[in-house]
Design a protein around this motif. Structure first.
Motif, mmCIF file in Angstrom:
data_model
loop_
_atom_site.group_PDB
_atom_site.id
_atom_site.type_symbol
_atom_site.label_atom_id
_atom_site.label_comp_id
_atom_site.label_asym_id
_atom_site.label_seq_id
_atom_site.Cartn_x
_atom_site.Cartn_y
_atom_site.Cartn_z
ATOM 1 N N ASN A 103 0.810 -1.226 0.000
ATOM 2 C CA ASN A 103 0.000 0.000 0.000
ATOM 3 C C ASN A 103 0.842 1.273 0.000
ATOM 4 N N ARG A 112 -6.817 -0.086 -3.388
ATOM 5 C CA ARG A 112 -5.786 -0.536 -2.454
ATOM 6 C C ARG A 112 -5.862 -2.027 -2.230
ATOM 7 N N LYS A 157 -6.137 -5.193 3.684
ATOM 8 C CA LYS A 157 -5.223 -5.390 4.818
ATOM 9 C C LYS A 157 -5.268 -6.832 5.269
#
Length: 137
Positions: free
Chosen positions: A117, A133, A136
């Protein structure tokens, strides 16, 4: 270097002790008899060998799903490519602008890169476009 005499290890005598060679036993020069071997014998039988993922080798062999790194999504690949060409930049020019290797840009656009990222944010700023993106962990 070590000196060996009947399986005992001796050090070289000092200069003052070098006088009586007639009564000296046979001395062999070379490496220590167990040089290169681990202390404690060995013998194999290694039980719990762990891999980098924390799985035992047997579990890893039995694992059916393929363990691969996440790669850049198709959406991100296309978005970088479109934004770069819209600005009229080559991969090399963009990489130079970002102080990166051209290979990094190429890997992102070809889908071979592992998403980072921080790098995506740098590319976003340079191109002035919003990019998808990486999720996570």
């Amino acid at each position: 270097e070590y000196l060996f005499l009947d399986s005992a290890v001796y050090t070289m005598p000092s200069r003052g002790e070098m006088s009586g060679f007639d009564d000296q036993p046979n001395i062999v020069f070379g490496k220590a008899p167990n040089a290169g071997k681990k202390p404690g014998g060995g013998g194999g039988g290694g039980g719990g060998t762990q891999t980098g993922t924390g799985m035992s080798a047997a579990k890893l062999d039995a694992e059916t799903e393929e363990l691969k790194h996440k790669t850049v999504s198709k959406d991100l690949r296309l978005a970088i490519s479109k934004a770069r060409t819209a600005k009229g930049l080559t991969q090399k020019q963009l990489a130079t602008q970002l102080n990166m290797q051209p290979q990094v840009i190429n890997e992102y656009e070809s889908g071979k890169a592992i998403p980072n990222n921080a790098i995506i944010a740098k590319i976003e700023r340079a191109l002035g476009a919003k990019l998808p993106r990486a999720p996570k962990k």
